[in-house]
Enzyme design. Structure first.
Site, mmCIF file in Angstrom:
data_model
loop_
_atom_site.group_PDB
_atom_site.id
_atom_site.type_symbol
_atom_site.label_atom_id
_atom_site.label_comp_id
_atom_site.label_asym_id
_atom_site.label_seq_id
_atom_site.Cartn_x
_atom_site.Cartn_y
_atom_site.Cartn_z
ATOM 1 N N HIS A 134 0.859 -1.182 0.000
ATOM 2 C CA HIS A 134 0.000 0.000 0.000
ATOM 3 C C HIS A 134 0.899 1.238 0.000
ATOM 4 C CE1 HIS A 134 -3.974 -1.826 1.594
ATOM 5 N NE2 HIS A 134 -3.179 -2.825 1.234
ATOM 6 N N ARG A 135 0.335 2.341 -0.432
ATOM 7 C CA ARG A 135 1.095 3.600 -0.349
ATOM 8 C C ARG A 135 1.315 3.965 1.116
ATOM 9 N NH1 ARG A 135 0.623 7.442 -5.336
ATOM 10 N NH2 ARG A 135 2.106 8.562 -4.030
#
Length: 212
Positions: free
Chosen positions: A82-83
């Site tokens: 995920h970012r």
């Protein structure tokens, strides 16, 4: 001489919990060497869907020859990322609707490359291998360990995160074993020298190596 067949799904018919990976896997993103197997009393044939997770590519899972994977082994692939550079890690575009128009926000995620498992590697019960890890030839991963970094050839690791416990052989013998590379011998030669491979010394194994 009766040789085992690396293309038979269940090499031990009376124990269907054991499945060879090479004839099992269908994904072009997974490569499995001869005689590497997964052991699961429920369904070893579900390996691709239950044990290799978040595998959307293009990174590959590369598995060498003669590997032994215990029940519940998991490979977490790069699609799980995920970012982390903004205020939220939530993957909004995956929810669809107008949010789905912003898949550009899910690009440029951290990538560590292929996950590579060497030859003759033993992964214990419920061991977890994180994205991009490289596990060397002859390595052992203890049960329920979480492997977050590379494992050296013939290393034994354990824990969460997994740490090196010891090397199975000293550096000189590791170099010799890598040069011998018994897993690349012709099957007939392996069959004739199982004693040296399974219980012999490095000297004895070297003495059994084919003459080039």
């Amino acid at each position: 001489m009766s040789l085992p067949d690396p293309n038979v799904l269940h090499p031990w018919p009376e124990q269907p919990r054991v499945a060879l990976l090479k004839p099992l896997v269908e994904s072009p993103l997974i490569e499995a060497g001869e005689f590497s197997y997964y052991d699961d009393p429920d369904d070893p044939t579900a390996f691709e869907s239950r044990n290799v997770l978040y595998h959307y590519g293009p990174e590959k899972l590369v598995i060498g020859k003669f590997c032994a994977f215990g029940t519940g082994v998991r490979f977490i692939m790069n699609g799980a990322n995920h970012r982390m550079d903004g205020p939220s890690t939530f993957p909004f575009p995956m929810m669809g609707g107008t949010w789905g128009e912003r898949f550009d926000l899910l690009t440029d995620l951290p990538v560590r490359g292929d996950t590579v498992i060497g030859n003759d590697v033993w992964l214990g019960y419920e061991a977890m291998v994180m994205p991009g890890v490289r596990i060397g030839n002859g390595a052992i991963v203890a049960a329920r360990s979480v492997v977050t970094s590379d494992v050296p050839d013939y290393g034994i690791v354990g824990g969460n995160p997994a740490e090196l416990i010891r090397r199975r052989f000293d550096d000189h013998d590791v170099d010799r074993l890598l040069a011998i590379a018994w897993w690349d011998w012709p099957l007939e030669h392996i069959t004739a020298h199982l004693t040296e491979i399974m219980s012999g010394s490095v000297d004895e194994l070297a003495g059994a190596a084919p003459v080039s």
